[in-house]
Design an enzyme around this catalytic site. Structure first.
Site, PDB file in Angstrom:
ATOM      1  N   CYS A   1       0.853  -1.188   0.000  1.00 59.30           N
ATOM      2  CA  CYS A   1       0.000   0.000   0.000  1.00 59.30           C
ATOM      3  C   CYS A   1       0.896   1.247   0.000  1.00 59.30           C
ATOM      4  CB  CYS A   1      -0.942  -0.070   1.204  1.00 59.30           C
ATOM      5  SG  CYS A   1      -2.040   1.324   1.483  1.00 59.30           S
TER       6      CYS A   1
ATOM      7  N   ASP B   1      -8.932  -3.889  -6.967  1.00 60.79           N
ATOM      8  CA  ASP B   1      -8.406  -2.863  -6.060  1.00 60.79           C
ATOM      9  C   ASP B   1      -8.911  -1.492  -6.499  1.00 60.79           C
ATOM     10  OD1 ASP B   1      -6.958  -1.132  -4.485  1.00 60.79           O
ATOM     11  OD2 ASP B   1      -5.066  -2.216  -4.692  1.00 60.79           O
TER      12      ASP B   1
ATOM     13  N   HIS C   1      -7.664  -4.660  -2.704  1.00 65.22           N
ATOM     14  CA  HIS C   1      -6.541  -4.056  -2.013  1.00 65.22           C
ATOM     15  C   HIS C   1      -6.220  -4.860  -0.750  1.00 65.22           C
ATOM     16  CE1 HIS C   1      -3.803  -0.739  -1.352  1.00 65.22           C
ATOM     17  NE2 HIS C   1      -4.212  -0.633  -0.102  1.00 65.22           N
TER      18      HIS C   1
END
Length: 223
Positions: free
Chosen positions: A110, A159, A191
């Site tokens: 991330c 995502d 995600h």
């Protein structure tokens, strides 16, 4: 063995393999929540694979609880702009660390996925892995002119935090730069699919394949 120590300008979590070093090093960079138990567990896994693993605390002791996006955003805004300086300092400290053999890779998730790439702009990493790097499109121009290390990119096709077309643009950019690379898009994965501590996002099949790929990637370039 694992401990909280300071390397360079940043504190963090270090996990060392069994036996005697020196070993290749892997910098494990946190999600936007901060240096949490999940990140430390990933460092432990890399140590079990034979790497000197260090997960820096880029929020300098602060932490957002899982799901508290407001706090996470504030921490990213507070510490994110200068996080690259801590990572540069950490890289330099690892290069002179007696337990590091001089080969260093980075992996991030991330926010950390973007920072993993960012470190590769300014320091001669031997290998770079990014898991669903949030906001990585903001550094594409810098990557075009400064990236030298091999790259492994791991993403999920569901995502929604990464704008449509960004992963394809990233893959094309790496083609243009001419670095060795592989970009994988996992089907039916969103995600943070690698976060095995969160059943709402964890995708076991994608995570298993991603772990095998990143280990193969680091074995090739760090050993």
């Amino acid at each position: 063995m694992s401990n909280l120590i300071q390397l360079g300008s940043v504190n963090g979590y270090i996990a060392t393999p069994n036996g005697n070093g020196p070993w290749p090093a892997v910098i494990v960079i946190q999600e936007w929540w901060g240096l949490d138990a999940q990140t430390k567990s990933i460092a432990d896994r890399f140590a079990q694979e034979g790497y000197l693993a260090f997960a820096p605390d880029l929020y300098h002791g602060e932490l957002a609880q899982l799901g508290d996006g407001d706090t996470a955003m504030k921490l990213v805004q507070k510490y994110g702009p200068n996080a690259y300086l801590d990572l540069q300092s950490l890289f330099d400290a690892l290069m002179s660390h007696p337990d590091c053999n001089g080969k260093i890779g980075s992996v991030g998730f991330c926010f950390g996925g973007r920072m993993s790439l960012t470190l590769g702009i300014s320091r001669p990493l031997n290998a770079i892995c990014t898991f669903y790097g949030g906001g990585m499109q903001t550094i594409f121009d810098l990557l075009r002119t400064n990236l030298k290390a091999p790259v492994l990119g791991l993403f999920g096709d569901a995502d929604v935090s990464i704008p449509a077309g960004t992963v394809e643009e990233f893959d094309k950019l790496l083609d243009e730069v001419g670095v060795e690379h592989e970009v994988i898009m996992y089907p039916n994965s969103g995600h943070a699919f690698f976060r095995d501590s969160d059943p709402q996002v964890y995708i076991p099949d994608a995570s298993k394949d991603a772990w095998e790929r990143v280990n193969k990637f680091f074995h090739k370039h760090l050993n």
